[in-house]
Design a protein around this motif. Structure first.
Motif, mmCIF file in Angstrom:
data_model
loop_
_atom_site.group_PDB
_atom_site.id
_atom_site.type_symbol
_atom_site.label_atom_id
_atom_site.label_comp_id
_atom_site.label_asym_id
_atom_site.label_seq_id
_atom_site.Cartn_x
_atom_site.Cartn_y
_atom_site.Cartn_z
ATOM 1 N N SER A 240 0.815 -1.219 0.000
ATOM 2 C CA SER A 240 0.000 0.000 0.000
ATOM 3 C C SER A 240 0.848 1.268 0.000
ATOM 4 C CB SER A 240 -0.931 0.008 1.218
ATOM 5 O OG SER A 240 -0.177 0.075 2.417
ATOM 6 N N GLY A 241 2.172 1.117 0.100
ATOM 7 C CA GLY A 241 3.046 2.289 0.082
ATOM 8 C C GLY A 241 3.261 2.925 1.436
ATOM 9 N N ARG A 242 2.870 2.237 2.506
ATOM 10 C CA ARG A 242 3.024 2.804 3.849
ATOM 11 C C ARG A 242 4.446 2.653 4.388
ATOM 12 N NH1 ARG A 242 -1.554 0.750 7.766
ATOM 13 N NH2 ARG A 242 -0.818 2.560 8.944
ATOM 14 N N VAL A 243 5.248 1.790 3.754
ATOM 15 C CA VAL A 243 6.640 1.613 4.187
ATOM 16 C C VAL A 243 7.496 2.593 3.387
ATOM 17 C CG1 VAL A 243 8.547 -0.012 4.456
ATOM 18 C CG2 VAL A 243 6.178 -0.815 4.646
ATOM 19 N N ARG A 244 7.829 3.706 3.989
ATOM 20 C CA ARG A 244 8.551 4.756 3.270
ATOM 21 C C ARG A 244 9.999 4.393 2.981
ATOM 22 N NH1 ARG A 244 4.515 7.097 0.926
ATOM 23 N NH2 ARG A 244 2.989 8.000 2.361
ATOM 24 N N GLU A 245 10.654 3.719 3.947
ATOM 25 C CA GLU A 245 12.057 3.367 3.755
ATOM 26 C C GLU A 245 12.401 2.126 4.568
ATOM 27 O OE1 GLU A 245 14.639 6.417 5.183
ATOM 28 O OE2 GLU A 245 13.439 6.811 6.977
ATOM 29 N N VAL A 246 13.428 1.428 4.079
ATOM 30 C CA VAL A 246 13.962 0.250 4.757
ATOM 31 C C VAL A 246 15.478 0.397 4.776
ATOM 32 C CG1 VAL A 246 14.071 -2.266 4.824
ATOM 33 C CG2 VAL A 246 12.082 -1.138 3.787
ATOM 34 N N HIS A 247 16.079 0.129 5.925
ATOM 35 C CA HIS A 247 17.533 0.183 6.046
ATOM 36 C C HIS A 247 18.068 -1.250 6.133
ATOM 37 C CE1 HIS A 247 17.949 4.572 6.733
ATOM 38 N NE2 HIS A 247 16.706 4.438 7.170
ATOM 39 N N VAL A 248 19.054 -1.545 5.290
ATOM 40 C CA VAL A 248 19.623 -2.892 5.246
ATOM 41 C C VAL A 248 21.146 -2.796 5.306
ATOM 42 C CG1 VAL A 248 19.721 -5.091 4.019
ATOM 43 C CG2 VAL A 248 17.703 -3.619 3.772
ATOM 44 N N HIS A 249 21.735 -3.519 6.234
ATOM 45 C CA HIS A 249 23.195 -3.589 6.340
ATOM 46 C C HIS A 249 23.634 -5.004 5.980
ATOM 47 C CE1 HIS A 249 27.100 -4.209 8.358
ATOM 48 N NE2 HIS A 249 27.270 -2.917 8.181
ATOM 49 N N VAL A 250 24.609 -5.093 5.077
ATOM 50 C CA VAL A 250 25.118 -6.385 4.611
ATOM 51 C C VAL A 250 26.620 -6.445 4.874
ATOM 52 C CG1 VAL A 250 25.394 -7.923 2.615
ATOM 53 C CG2 VAL A 250 23.378 -6.433 2.774
ATOM 54 N N ARG A 251 27.077 -7.554 5.401
ATOM 55 C CA ARG A 251 28.520 -7.743 5.530
ATOM 56 C C ARG A 251 28.875 -9.188 5.193
ATOM 57 N NH1 ARG A 251 30.394 -8.137 11.855
ATOM 58 N NH2 ARG A 251 28.707 -9.488 12.610
ATOM 59 N N LYS A 252 29.992 -9.337 4.522
ATOM 60 C CA LYS A 252 30.489 -10.663 4.124
ATOM 61 C C LYS A 252 31.502 -11.125 5.157
ATOM 62 C CE LYS A 252 33.036 -12.812 0.295
ATOM 63 N NZ LYS A 252 33.675 -12.517 -1.020
ATOM 64 N N LEU A 253 31.290 -12.323 5.709
ATOM 65 C CA LEU A 253 32.138 -12.856 6.760
ATOM 66 C C LEU A 253 32.788 -14.156 6.308
ATOM 67 C CD1 LEU A 253 29.717 -12.430 9.805
ATOM 68 C CD2 LEU A 253 31.558 -10.886 9.118
ATOM 69 N N PRO A 254 33.971 -14.465 6.811
ATOM 70 C CA PRO A 254 34.586 -15.759 6.489
ATOM 71 C C PRO A 254 33.820 -16.893 7.151
ATOM 72 C CG PRO A 254 35.872 -14.614 8.155
ATOM 73 C CD PRO A 254 34.817 -13.637 7.698
ATOM 74 N N MET A 255 33.969 -18.082 6.608
ATOM 75 C CA MET A 255 33.359 -19.250 7.221
ATOM 76 C C MET A 255 33.999 -19.485 8.585
ATOM 77 S SD MET A 255 31.221 -20.046 4.912
ATOM 78 C CE MET A 255 30.660 -21.648 5.456
ATOM 79 N N PRO A 256 33.203 -19.876 9.593
ATOM 80 C CA PRO A 256 33.757 -20.070 10.937
ATOM 81 C C PRO A 256 34.742 -21.230 10.985
ATOM 82 C CG PRO A 256 31.492 -20.851 10.823
ATOM 83 C CD PRO A 256 31.754 -20.147 9.535
ATOM 84 N N ASP A 257 35.928 -20.990 11.516
ATOM 85 C CA ASP A 257 36.977 -22.008 11.585
ATOM 86 C C ASP A 257 36.584 -23.138 12.531
ATOM 87 O OD1 ASP A 257 38.646 -20.687 9.843
ATOM 88 O OD2 ASP A 257 39.656 -19.553 11.427
ATOM 89 N N GLY A 258 36.927 -24.360 12.117
ATOM 90 C CA GLY A 258 36.781 -25.511 13.001
ATOM 91 C C GLY A 258 35.364 -25.963 13.248
ATOM 92 N N MET A 259 34.402 -25.472 12.459
ATOM 93 C CA MET A 259 33.008 -25.843 12.708
ATOM 94 C C MET A 259 32.313 -26.403 11.473
ATOM 95 S SD MET A 259 31.677 -22.879 15.307
ATOM 96 C CE MET A 259 32.834 -21.536 15.127
ATOM 97 N N LEU A 260 33.079 -26.728 10.450
ATOM 98 C CA LEU A 260 32.471 -27.208 9.216
ATOM 99 C C LEU A 260 32.392 -28.728 9.162
ATOM 100 C CD1 LEU A 260 34.105 -24.788 6.622
ATOM 101 C CD2 LEU A 260 32.086 -24.472 8.064
ATOM 102 N N GLN A 261 33.079 -29.394 10.061
ATOM 103 C CA GLN A 261 32.986 -30.845 10.166
ATOM 104 C C GLN A 261 32.653 -31.200 11.607
ATOM 105 O OE1 GLN A 261 36.023 -29.596 8.658
ATOM 106 N NE2 GLN A 261 35.021 -29.713 6.661
ATOM 107 N N GLY A 262 32.243 -32.439 11.802
ATOM 108 C CA GLY A 262 31.927 -32.895 13.146
ATOM 109 C C GLY A 262 30.447 -33.228 13.273
ATOM 110 N N ASP A 263 30.045 -33.516 14.481
ATOM 111 C CA ASP A 263 28.673 -33.931 14.769
ATOM 112 C C ASP A 263 28.070 -32.963 15.777
ATOM 113 O OD1 ASP A 263 26.303 -35.149 15.415
ATOM 114 O OD2 ASP A 263 27.150 -37.132 15.735
ATOM 115 N N TYR A 264 27.380 -31.939 15.261
ATOM 116 C CA TYR A 264 26.798 -30.913 16.130
ATOM 117 C C TYR A 264 25.846 -31.520 17.151
ATOM 118 C CZ TYR A 264 24.055 -26.833 17.542
ATOM 119 O OH TYR A 264 23.414 -25.863 18.278
#
Length: 294
Positions: A240-264
């Motif tokens: 309906s046009g009631r949302v005048r503006e939206v603020h979006v912040h984006v950041r690219k982060l490295p994959m977390p070390d030591g957490m890509l393998q294993g049994d969570y």
């Protein structure tokens, strides 16, 4: 909503429905062909065509919303992303408007966004079949009471995550996860005893399973923070046009070390490290929401 806003919302909604039907018809026909012919290379080629159709669908809908509503998107942090990568996208969840906002800002900047959806959403007319055709993962969550009555269901959601992620290996994809698991409301904030001012507590399990299933493919984490200065809107507010503006912040982060393998699920030390990582990410996001809301 004022009477003057109703025609705009109706027009926007009607045009989006037309766009959806125009794109969904060939999309579903292609998906049927893909299902009937089980050749691996053929399925990959058809999957690529399906994504192109979906991107056209998103592009048309995004232009309709932008032109008919006048909503201004203030976005920072998109420069370091590329269309050909594999990404894990993490975002706070404020409103149903989050999805069209995310689709608009990332359209053809990163690979097509694929969300984890509740199993019940497959029954949404037209859209449910379209999501199925595009290999969106449908998840069935079992409550603690159900698992106590039927222990054989334990781990089924993990198996579904692994099957879904296996389909993401053939083409670049952005795996989208609303880590809070549900939209923010003040009532949920109180009920969950959230330690954050603006956010619900993050649910680490789903993110952990994606990382452990696709970790060697994923190139980065894309951390997204959405803020609506006028308050959390509904999708009808956006149209309906009631949302005048939206603020979006984006950041690219490295994959977390030591957490890509294993049994969570069964490794307490790994689970603790992962939860520490995601909670730290959420604490930073909470502070960022405060800064963006001033």
């Amino acid at each position: 909503m004022s009477i003057r806003e109703i025609p705009r919302a109706v027009v926007a909604f009607s045009l989006i429905v037309v766009s959806t039907l125009v794109h969904a018809t060939p999309l579903l026909l292609l998906a049927l062909v893909k299902f009937v012919i089980p050749l691996a290379r053929w399925r990959v080629a058809v999957s690529g065509l399906l994504v192109r159709l979906a991107e056209s669908w998103v592009g048309v809908n995004s232009r309709l919303v932008a032109s008919l509503t006048g909503t201004v998107l203030h976005v920072e942090g998109l420069d370091d992303l590329r269309y050909g990568g594999w990404y894990l996208v993490l975002c706070n969840h404020q409103s149903w408007a989050d999805i069209p906002v995310l689709q608009s800002i990332f359209h053809r900047r990163i690979p097509f966004l694929k969300f984890f959806l509740k199993q019940q959403l497959i029954w949404v007319p037209v859209l449910g079949l379209a999501w199925w055709a595009l290999d969106f993962p449908f998840m069935r969550r079992y409550t603690r009471d159900v698992l106590q009555r039927r222990p054989e269901l334990r781990g089924k959601d993990i198996e579904a995550t692994r099957r879904a992620c296996a389909k993401f290996r053939d083409l670049p994809v952005s795996v989208m996860n609303f880590v809070e698991g549900t939209r923010y409301t003040p009532a949920k904030h109180v009920a969950l005893k959230s330690p954050y001012t603006h956010l619900l507590p993050p649910r680490a399990g789903g993110v952990a399973f994606v990382l452990q299933t696709m970790g060697e493919l994923l190139q980065a984490v894309v951390d997204v923070t959405i803020v609506y200065p006028g308050g959390r809107p509904g999708i009808w507010d956006l149209l309906s046009g009631r949302v005048r503006e939206v603020h979006v912040h984006v950041r690219k982060l490295p994959m977390p070390d030591g957490m890509l393998q294993g049994d969570y699920e069964n490794d307490p030390a790994l689970r603790e490290r992962f939860q520490t990582w995601i909670n730290g990410l959420w604490a930073e996001k909470d502070a960022r929401v405060s800064a963006m809301s001033r």
